[in-house]
Write an enzyme that holds these catalytic residues in place. Structure first.
Site, PDB file in Angstrom:
ATOM      1  N   SER A 186      34.473  -0.540  28.079  1.00 10.40           N
ATOM      2  CA  SER A 186      34.937  -1.310  27.390  1.00 10.40           C
ATOM      3  C   SER A 186      36.405  -1.326  27.999  1.00 10.40           C
ATOM      4  O   SER A 186      37.070  -0.581  28.422  1.00 10.40           O
ATOM      5  CB  SER A 186      35.097  -0.663  25.417  1.00 10.40           C
ATOM      6  OG  SER A 186      35.976  -1.329  25.311  1.00 10.40           O
ATOM      7  N   TYR A 245      37.405   6.787  21.258  1.00  8.35           N
ATOM      8  CA  TYR A 245      36.286   6.357  21.917  1.00  8.35           C
ATOM      9  C   TYR A 245      37.044   5.257  23.001  1.00  8.35           C
ATOM     10  O   TYR A 245      36.124   5.392  24.064  1.00  8.35           O
ATOM     11  CB  TYR A 245      35.829   4.832  20.850  1.00  8.35           C
ATOM     12  CG  TYR A 245      34.742   3.519  21.456  1.00  8.35           C
ATOM     13  CD1 TYR A 245      33.518   3.802  21.427  1.00  8.35           C
ATOM     14  CD2 TYR A 245      35.395   2.456  21.941  1.00  8.35           C
ATOM     15  CE1 TYR A 245      33.308   2.827  21.598  1.00  8.35           C
ATOM     16  CE2 TYR A 245      34.559   1.140  21.932  1.00  8.35           C
ATOM     17  CZ  TYR A 245      33.558   1.769  22.290  1.00  8.35           C
ATOM     18  OH  TYR A 245      32.194   0.610  23.200  1.00  8.35           O
ATOM     19  N   LYS A 258      35.729   5.804  27.355  1.00  7.92           N
ATOM     20  CA  LYS A 258      35.847   4.466  27.950  1.00  7.92           C
ATOM     21  C   LYS A 258      36.252   4.703  29.389  1.00  7.92           C
ATOM     22  O   LYS A 258      35.888   3.776  30.021  1.00  7.92           O
ATOM     23  CB  LYS A 258      35.757   3.077  26.953  1.00  7.92           C
ATOM     24  CG  LYS A 258      34.857   3.218  25.771  1.00  7.92           C
ATOM     25  CD  LYS A 258      33.242   2.934  26.449  1.00  7.92           C
ATOM     26  CE  LYS A 258      32.396   2.965  25.286  1.00  7.92           C
ATOM     27  NZ  LYS A 258      30.134   2.731  26.434  1.00  7.92           N
TER      28      LYS A 258
END
Length: 286
Positions: A179, A192, A196
């Site tokens: 991401s 998160y 990533k």
């Protein structure tokens, strides 16, 4: 006699034009096949995790369209079966199977590999798309269990799933769906984003380790995509208003707009590409 000769000449000319037309059509077909073979996945088997919806589903559908046999996998059986059924209806029976698996379980991931091999034989393509993000808020308040779950599901599980047989066969393409969150900080999905960023390094490291065995490992880093996984970031018009003005294309993406990159990396077109991070974000990070 003159009439007979004239008719023969006309027939000969027509035959020549017909043969010329057939030759031209054959050449065009050969050229078309040559163009397409860079992206032809016929005879290849692809496992795509998190492929019952969103980005994973789009990748599975496009790979099947380009000839691959695809394995649809996510936690719940019913959505996986539905996507597999759609692909079989579109591309022919036996093109897709469903193997539900939870990425947090090493045993389930091994079963995913085993059932794929039992159904299709060798595994040529692996797309690690499934991920978890159970927490939305500042890092200072994230529970340890939630932080641990994010790191284990989004990083460690990807390392588990890389198929050793690719190295033994000296052929394979692995993609980790990361991401653009891995390229910058966030006040609400920090854990998160950390996971990533680690995926990008995991791809680089595996590319170095597996390169001698002709196994390529790359990352795809989408921007904000209109998928259920990122719904908290686009469902609210006020929340959506923040990221879109800064993107060159002034909009968020569609899941299918990431699939072309995956097909490129899976086929001959991407045969000399490894250890890279492909940003697909509509110009949000430029």
């Amino acid at each position: 006699m003159d009439c007979f000769v004239a008719n023969c000449e006309v027939g000969y000319i027509r035959l020549r034009y017909k043969l010329l037309a057939m030759t031209t059509e054959n050449q065009k077909e050969q050229q078309r096949k040559r163009r397409m073979e860079l992206f032809d996945l016929t005879g290849k088997t692809a496992i795509i995790t998190g492929s019952s919806r969103g980005i994973g589903k789009a990748i599975a559908e496009r790979m099947a369209e380009h000839g691959a046999r695809v394995v649809i996998s996510s936690r719940k059986a019913a959505p996986c079966n539905g996507v597999a059924k759609e692909n079989n209806a579109r591309h022919g029976e036996g093109r897709a199977i469903a193997v539900p698996a939870n990425i947090s379980s090493k045993d389930e991931l091994q079963r995913l590999v085993d059932e794929t091999k039992a159904a299709f034989g060798d595994i040529h393509i692996l797309v690690c798309n499934a991920a978890a993000n159970p927490y939305y808020g500042p890092l200072a308040q994230i529970p340890d269990d939630a932080f641990r779950k994010i790191l284990e599901n989004n990083i460690v599980a990807n390392n588990w799933l890389v198929v050793p047989e690719m190295r033994a066969r000296k052929d394979g393409s692995v993609m980790i769906v990361s991401s653009i969150g891995g390229l910058r900080g966030s006040p609400v999905i920090g854990a998160y984003c950390i996971s990533k960023a680690a995926d990008m390094q995991l791809a680089r490291n595996l590319a170095v380790e597996y390169g001698a065995d002709n196994v390529r490992v790359n990352c795809i880093a989408p921007g904000l995509i209109k998928a259920d996984f990122a719904k908290a970031l686009w469902d609210d018009p006020e929340t959506l208003r923040r990221p879109t003005p800064g993107a060159a294309l002034k909009r968020i993406g569609d899941p299918d707009e990431t699939a072309g990159c995956a097909v490129f990396l899976a086929g001959r077109a991407g045969a000399f590409v490894t250890g890279q991070n492909f940003v697909v974000d509509g110009g949000a990070t430029i």
